[in-house]
Design an enzyme around this catalytic site. Structure first.
Site, PDB file in Angstrom:
ATOM      1  N   GLU A 254       0.507 -10.841   2.594  1.00  0.00           N
ATOM      2  CA  GLU A 254       1.011  -9.537   2.079  1.00  0.00           C
ATOM      3  C   GLU A 254       0.101  -8.459   1.338  1.00  0.00           C
ATOM      4  OE1 GLU A 254       2.807  -6.858   2.583  1.00  0.00           O
ATOM      5  OE2 GLU A 254       4.704  -7.952   2.331  1.00  0.00           O
TER       6      GLU A 254
ATOM      7  N   ASP B 202       7.789  -6.447   5.984  1.00  0.00           N
ATOM      8  CA  ASP B 202       8.726  -5.157   5.743  1.00  0.00           C
ATOM      9  C   ASP B 202       9.091  -4.456   6.633  1.00  0.00           C
ATOM     10  OD1 ASP B 202       6.300  -4.262   6.500  1.00  0.00           O
ATOM     11  OD2 ASP B 202       5.845  -2.846   4.911  1.00  0.00           O
TER      12      ASP B 202
END
Length: 485
Positions: free
Chosen positions: A225, A301
């Site tokens: 991430e 996401d």
């Protein structure tokens, strides 16, 4: 109205894979991980069983014609996918992969991903016929990810969370890649949003360079991430990548101090260690804060602009040993993955007919200038509607308009939905390279390499003069083309 649903510590690479002794028939990767004390927490494949005893469904397809679904299983326990069952069920129509079953007892099945923070629109499932290969001498199908395709499970069981250790691998293609975010397989957020550093632990494969400088590529990276890490704190020029036809991509993370990245030719040889050392020094990665969802083909996401191929992969409970990973690599090599591209013919001249409209890809007004736009038109038998295919690499083609002598081109190398296509002088870039992807029944998708988007008949129009553009794959006939001389 459109008819559409809407990567410092650099270490010298070290080849560590030593040929393991031959394994008994019926031993799968998950049997090897279990023997090493790090059992599979999830196991996905559309090509074969990953346990020697597995005799259940591998994936599910949905038929376009009537919405009916069918589960595709194995030919025998521990064996290969029954591709003939898919071919029979989808005969005369087209199919979408809508579910990839988890072969473990955790039932962490992957289904088509919903929208997320980077892209609120839900994703599309992959064309079920797009990636025919052979495994163990049997015809099987992989998962062909174009821009807009993606799978996810946000409600998993047994998958590592927080700082718990885990390992993973996937088998992918070294030639079906781009530099967009993010062709991932692994652990991600459960909310479909970027919730911070360390909340992901996924394998990424592609050419995107998040932390410069980068070397080689495509390369296996760790999507932790807010960064694709080639090793260490991100940049690691020892990770030079691998572009073999089939690639074994391996990642492990002990959750508190250490991670390792490896890759291998999935058809031969052992694994190369590209990095083995400390987790990133940036805040949030020591310890990790993994959330335990599983993603395929997208970022945490729902960043969904990447392309890639998926044949098999697992997530483990615990940090696998090098010996276990070497044994798994040997098991993968024994599958003998292979493919061949025989159509279209290099140098062949063809007309492209859109399935929805029945009309032919055409240079407007037989234009010859750079920037001439394209449409669909009734067949006229002229060279303005003829295209010469020239091979530009593994299933990559340039299409040159015979009349104009110019190349089918994504205008300004655009990534946006609705990017126009035109004719332009040959530039040798990926904006002019196209994958010819089978959909079944003699029809094909044409996918531009730079963006992973598909050649599309705008609004499924049937009138002469309807423009063509680029759009994400939508599983409809407006994006299917017959290619005939």
């Amino acid at each position: 109205m459109r008819f559409r649903s809407l990567l410092a510590v650099a270490v010298t690479a070290l080849v560590v894979g030593i040929a393991a002794p031959a394994r008994a028939a019926g031993t799968g990767p998950c049997d090897l991980y279990a023997s090493g004390g790090t059992p599979c927490a999830a196991a996905h494949s559309t090509t074969r069983a990953l346990f020697g005893s597995y005799n259940g469904s591998l994936y599910q397809v949905r038929r376009w014609s009537d919405g009916a679904t069918s589960n595709i299983g194995v030919l025998s326990a521990g064996g290969y996918a029954n591709a003939a069952a898919q071919d029979s069920f989808c005969s005369g129509t087209y199919c979408t992969i809508v579910r990839i079953y988890d072969q473990t007892s955790h039932h962490n099945d992957l289904t088509i991903a919903p929208g997320g923070g980077a892209n609120p629109t839900g994703d599309q499932g992959a064309n079920a016929a797009a990636l025919p290969v052979t495994a163990g001498g049997h015809k099987v199908y992989g998962v062909y990810i174009s821009a807009g395709n993606g799978y996810r499970d946000n409600s998993t069981s047994g998958v590592a969370t927080g700082s718990a250790p885990e390992g993973m691998y996937m088998v992918t293609e070294g030639t079906h890649v781009n530099d967009r975010c993010c062709f991932d397989y692994g652990n991600a957020e459960t909310s479909n949003n970027d919730t911070g550093n360390g909340d992901m632990d996924a394998i990424n494969f592609g050419t995107e360079c998040w932390f410069s400088p980068c070397a080689g590529g495509p390369r296996v990276q760790a999507d932790l991430e807010n960064g694709l890490f080639a090793g260490g704190n991100g940049s690691n020029t020892a990770n030079t990548g691998r572009n073999s036809a089939f690639v074994a991509a391996v990642l492990k993370n002990n959750g508190t101090t250490t991670y390792a990245i490896k890759d291998g030719n999935a058809q031969s040889g052992g694994l190369a260690t590209r990095y083995n050392g400390s987790l990133p020094a940036q805040a949030g990665y020591k310890p990790m804060t993994k959330q335990g969802a599983i993603i395929l083909g997208i970022g945490g996401d729902n960043s969904n602009g990447s392309v890639g191929s998926f044949f098999e992969g697992v997530l483990t409970s615990g940090y696998p040993s090098d010996a276990t990973e070497n044994s798994v690599q040997s098991n993968i090599v024994a599958v003998r993955y292979s493919n061949s591209v025989s159509f279209p013919a290099n140098g062949g001249t063809y007309r492209l007919t859109n399935l929805a409209s029945g009309k032919v890809l055409d240079a407007i007004n037989c234009g010859t200038a750079n920037g001439t736009l394209l449409d669909v038109w009734q067949p006229l038998g002229n060279t303005c509607q003829q295209w010469k295919f020239a091979n530009a690499g593994a299933n990559k083609w340039t299409l040159t308009n015979v009349n104009a002598g110019k190349t089918l081109d994504a205008v300004n190398c655009g990534w946006a939905l609705g990017t126009a296509v035109d004719l332009w002088q040959g530039l040798g870039n990926t904006c002019q390279q196209w994958a010819v992807v089978p959909a079944g029944n003699g029809r094909y998708e044409l996918v531009v390499e730079n963006s992973g988007m598909v050649l599309d008949d705008v609004n499924c129009g049937t009138a002469d003069g309807t423009r063509v553009d680029l759009w994400m794959w939508l599983n409809n006939t407006c994006q299917l083309w017959s290619i005939a001389s």
